[in-house]
Motif scaffolding. Structure first.
Motif, short mmCIF file in Angstrom:
data_model
loop_
_atom_site.label_atom_id
_atom_site.label_comp_id
_atom_site.label_asym_id
_atom_site.label_seq_id
_atom_site.Cartn_x
_atom_site.Cartn_y
_atom_site.Cartn_z
N TYR A 180 0.87 -1.18 0.00
CA TYR A 180 0.00 0.00 0.00
C TYR A 180 0.90 1.22 0.00
CZ TYR A 180 -2.83 3.74 1.93
OH TYR A 180 -3.45 4.96 2.14
N GLN A 181 0.57 2.20 -0.84
CA GLN A 181 1.41 3.40 -0.80
C GLN A 181 0.62 4.67 -1.04
OE1 GLN A 181 4.54 3.29 -3.67
NE2 GLN A 181 3.18 2.88 -5.37
N GLU A 182 1.20 5.76 -0.54
CA GLU A 182 0.60 7.08 -0.69
C GLU A 182 1.61 7.99 -1.38
OE1 GLU A 182 -0.69 8.34 3.21
OE2 GLU A 182 -2.25 6.77 3.27
N HIS A 183 1.09 8.80 -2.30
CA HIS A 183 1.94 9.79 -2.97
C HIS A 183 1.78 11.09 -2.17
CE1 HIS A 183 2.25 7.48 -6.92
NE2 HIS A 183 1.38 6.79 -6.21
N ARG A 184 2.85 11.51 -1.49
CA ARG A 184 2.73 12.70 -0.62
C ARG A 184 3.77 13.75 -0.98
NH1 ARG A 184 -0.71 12.79 3.73
NH2 ARG A 184 -1.83 10.82 4.00
N ARG A 185 3.33 15.00 -0.90
CA ARG A 185 4.25 16.10 -1.17
C ARG A 185 4.96 16.46 0.13
NH1 ARG A 185 4.18 18.59 -5.55
NH2 ARG A 185 1.98 18.16 -5.99
N PHE A 186 6.29 16.47 0.10
CA PHE A 186 7.06 16.71 1.32
C PHE A 186 7.43 18.19 1.45
CE2 PHE A 186 8.84 12.79 3.44
CZ PHE A 186 7.85 11.94 2.95
N TRP A 209 8.60 1.96 3.27
CA TRP A 209 9.64 2.51 2.39
C TRP A 209 9.34 3.95 2.01
CZ3 TRP A 209 5.91 -0.83 0.53
CH2 TRP A 209 5.08 -0.33 -0.47
N TYR A 210 10.39 4.63 1.48
CA TYR A 210 10.31 6.00 0.96
C TYR A 210 11.03 6.02 -0.38
CZ TYR A 210 12.08 10.85 0.49
OH TYR A 210 12.42 12.10 0.04
N PHE A 211 10.33 6.45 -1.43
CA PHE A 211 10.93 6.55 -2.78
C PHE A 211 10.68 7.97 -3.30
CE2 PHE A 211 11.65 2.33 -5.02
CZ PHE A 211 11.76 1.60 -3.86
N PRO A 212 11.73 8.75 -3.60
CA PRO A 212 11.50 10.09 -4.14
C PRO A 212 11.08 10.06 -5.61
CG PRO A 212 13.85 9.63 -4.03
CD PRO A 212 13.15 8.41 -3.51
N ASN A 213 10.03 10.78 -5.93
CA ASN A 213 9.63 10.95 -7.33
C ASN A 213 9.96 12.38 -7.76
OD1 ASN A 213 8.70 8.36 -7.22
ND2 ASN A 213 6.77 8.79 -8.18
N ASP A 214 9.23 12.90 -8.72
CA ASP A 214 9.51 14.25 -9.21
C ASP A 214 8.95 15.30 -8.23
OD1 ASP A 214 7.06 13.13 -9.84
OD2 ASP A 214 6.66 14.66 -11.34
N GLY A 215 9.34 16.56 -8.47
CA GLY A 215 8.88 17.63 -7.57
C GLY A 215 9.30 17.28 -6.15
N ASN A 216 8.45 17.58 -5.20
CA ASN A 216 8.74 17.18 -3.82
C ASN A 216 7.92 15.95 -3.43
OD1 ASN A 216 10.49 19.21 -3.44
ND2 ASN A 216 9.45 20.11 -1.67
N VAL A 217 7.52 15.19 -4.43
CA VAL A 217 6.62 14.08 -4.14
C VAL A 217 7.41 12.81 -3.89
CG1 VAL A 217 4.72 12.67 -5.03
CG2 VAL A 217 4.85 15.11 -5.62
N ALA A 218 7.07 12.16 -2.79
CA ALA A 218 7.68 10.85 -2.51
C ALA A 218 6.55 9.84 -2.34
CB ALA A 218 8.53 10.92 -1.26
N ARG A 219 6.88 8.63 -2.69
CA ARG A 219 5.92 7.55 -2.41
C ARG A 219 6.33 6.93 -1.09
NH1 ARG A 219 7.01 3.72 -5.45
NH2 ARG A 219 8.65 4.55 -6.78
N ASP A 250 -0.79 16.80 7.88
CA ASP A 250 -1.20 17.83 6.90
C ASP A 250 0.00 18.49 6.23
OD1 ASP A 250 -3.68 17.27 7.64
OD2 ASP A 250 -4.01 19.07 8.86
N ASP A 251 1.18 18.38 6.85
CA ASP A 251 2.37 18.97 6.21
C ASP A 251 2.86 18.12 5.04
OD1 ASP A 251 2.66 21.15 8.01
OD2 ASP A 251 3.34 19.73 9.53
N PHE A 252 2.26 16.94 4.87
CA PHE A 252 2.61 16.04 3.76
C PHE A 252 1.34 15.77 2.95
CE2 PHE A 252 5.13 15.11 7.51
CZ PHE A 252 6.42 14.99 7.05
N PRO A 253 0.83 16.77 2.24
CA PRO A 253 -0.47 16.54 1.58
C PRO A 253 -0.42 15.43 0.54
CG PRO A 253 0.52 18.64 0.88
CD PRO A 253 1.39 18.10 1.97
N LEU A 254 -1.53 14.70 0.46
CA LEU A 254 -1.66 13.66 -0.56
C LEU A 254 -1.70 14.31 -1.94
CD1 LEU A 254 -4.46 11.12 0.45
CD2 LEU A 254 -2.08 10.60 -0.13
N VAL A 255 -1.04 13.69 -2.92
CA VAL A 255 -1.08 14.22 -4.28
C VAL A 255 -2.18 13.44 -5.01
CG1 VAL A 255 0.28 14.71 -6.35
CG2 VAL A 255 1.38 14.64 -4.11
N GLU A 256 -3.35 14.06 -5.06
CA GLU A 256 -4.54 13.27 -5.39
C GLU A 256 -4.65 12.89 -6.86
OE1 GLU A 256 -7.91 15.12 -3.63
OE2 GLU A 256 -7.18 14.69 -1.61
#
Ligand code: FAD
Length: 446
Positions: A199-205, A230-240, A286-292
């Motif tokens: 299960y994972q969430e795409h969150r903006r850090f 786990w933590y995987f960095p994607n583009d922008g400030n978004v990590a999974r 809330d400091d890590f908003p979901l990237v919907e």
């Protein structure tokens, strides 16, 4: 009924790679049930955004530098951090040779799956998206086998060769293989017994917390053979940020695990939220908003995943099982895109070159090392407690970061572990081809 040389069940990395290779000489159809995602228009492959590659995985996948230029890479990764309950260490070198000279990358999974599909279509493979295969009936003929596919949402078809690439749900693979006698396949691959949920969430850090060049894995934080966040960095400030958990976590000593409050089992999302709270106590969720607009549903996605050893295929019946369906996704760290691509390519190639019965030998030769490494590691750590994780990460830390004296002190324990691991990885194939009885399927009536 419409007929094809090759029918492929599943249009993920394994299915598309098989289709492209087979389409060199054969007439190929790919059935993909079609999954809706926030980050793709229309339906397509499942593409659960699980996309990290280590340096040597490019070679395992048989991806060359030219392919890398087309591949939608999101981040270049310098290291992986392994975080135990009290000890952590970083690995900066896999120690395995590769033409790719960095440590690894994260990539856009949806775009890469779509790219593999495009490449197969360019070669002439036909995709039927929204065609869920409900079942396959195999019959003997005077000169081989024929496979009849029942397709919901589309026409049924017949094919001479069948590539099973339906991923770890194996809804088509298991009943299809059951036609070839009472083998160990069901025990080896049955998702109901072996499955984990990822299960994972795409969150903006927040800027100050986002790290773009590191993969993180927390071990010993929740119970279960391959259960870890786990933590995987994607583009922008978004990590999974995600977690793999067995469907059923039996726990007597909940207090020992950082993500369990007591002895209860929570929803996977709860574990992810606790991880963020524990790691960043100064911040709120809330400091890590979901990237919907990513993932399968509002920034979130889940995927079944099995802890398994791979099976060989009943090639004499013209059936080739690939990727997650055959159990190549690592039970240890979930890596498997490279193995799906490579086993798919090999399956397509042996069909195109009319030497199908060499499939099992070819995949063992090409990826046996990698698969046995993964199987050995997952067997080694099965049953590990949080203390065991601290111990093993402590050994790794000494080996990777320590001075010579420290390294020397850890040598006997490391040698012992290596001996055990070598033994555990030696017998990594769960079902061998000889177990299948293709002769037991009925003859076609016409
Ligand atoms: C959380 C997580 C993290 C991961 N991280 C990584 C990573 O960092 N790096 C890496 O290399 N790998 C990773 N993996 C593993 C990787 O995602 C899998 O190994 C890979 O997707 C397997 O590819 P596949 O083509 O075999 O199966 P899938 O990608 O599952 O594709 C199977 C396809 O078949 C379709 N299908 C299923 N049933 C039917 C049917 N009846 N009819 C028609 N179509 C059907 C599905 O919709 C799907 O598109 C991760 C997996 C998870 C879950």
């Amino acid at each position: 009924m419409e007929g094809f040389d090759v029918a492929v069940v599943g249009g993920g990395p394994a299915g598309s790679s098989a289709a492209r290779e087979a389409a060199k000489t054969e007439n190929v159809v790919v059935f993909e049930k079609g999954v809706r995602r926030e980050d793709r228009d229309g339906i397509g492959a499942d593409s659960t955004d699980a996309a990290g590659f280590l340096d040597y995985w490019f070679e395992v996948a048989d991806f060359d530098p030219e392919f890398l230029e087309e591949m939608p890479v999101l981040r270049e990764i310098d290291r992986a951090e392994f975080i135990g309950p009290t000890v952590r260490t970083s690995m900066r070198d896999t120690g395995i040779d590769s033409w790719y000279d960095g440590f690894g990358v994260t990539f856009d999974r949806v775009a890469t799956d779509d790219l593999l599909r495009e490449r197969a279509e360019e070669r002439g493979a036909e995709y039927r998206i929204g065609g869920t295969v409900r079942g396959v009936e195999t019959r003997r003929t005077t000169d081989g086998f024929v496979h009849e596919l029942t397709v919901a949402g589309g026409e049924n078809v017949r094919a001479d060769y069948l590539v099973l690439a339906d991923g770890p749900s194996r809804r088509v693979t298991l009943p299809t293989l059951a036609q070839f006698g009472d083998t160990g396949v069901k025990d080896a691959l049955n998702p109901a017994e072996a499955n984990h949920i990822a299960y994972q969430e795409h969150r903006r850090f927040p800027d100050e917390l986002f790290e773009d060049d590191v993969l993180r894995f927390w071990w010993g934080a929740i119970p279960g053979e391959t259960a870890y966040p786990w933590y995987f960095p994607n583009d922008g400030n978004v990590a999974r940020v995600g977690v793999t958990v067995p469907r059923d976590v039996a726990v007597d000593d909940g207090d020992a695990y950082a993500l369990l409050n007591d002895d209860e089992t929570a929803k996977p999302s709860e574990y992810v939220h606790r991880l963020l709270e524990n790691e960043y106590p100064e911040y709120g969720l809330d400091d890590f908003p979901l990237v919907e607009n990513r993932g399968k549903d509002g920034g979130v996605e889940s995927y079944p995943i099995s802890s398994a050893s791979p099976i060989e295929s009943p090639t004499r019946a013209g059936v080739l099982v690939t990727g997650g369906a055959m159990g190549t996704t690592s039970a240890f760290h979930e890596g498997g895109y490279h193995l799906a691509v490579r086993t798919g390519k090999i399956a397509g190639r042996v069909i195109a070159e009319d030497r199908v019965t060499e499939y099992n030998d070819d995949w063992r030769e090409a990826v046996g090392d990698e698969v046995s490494r993964n199987v050995g590691l997952s067997r080694l750590v099965s049953g590990y407690t949080p203390d065991d994780w601290d111990t093993i990460i402590g050994h790794a830390k000494a080996a990777l970061e320590g001075g010579w004296l420290k390294r020397l002190r850890h040598v006997p324990a490391i040698l012992l572990l290596q001996r055990r691991y070598s033994r555990l990885r030696s017998d990594y194939v769960a079902v061998h081809e000889e177990e299948y009885e293709p002769g037991s399927v009925p003859m076609a009536t016409k």
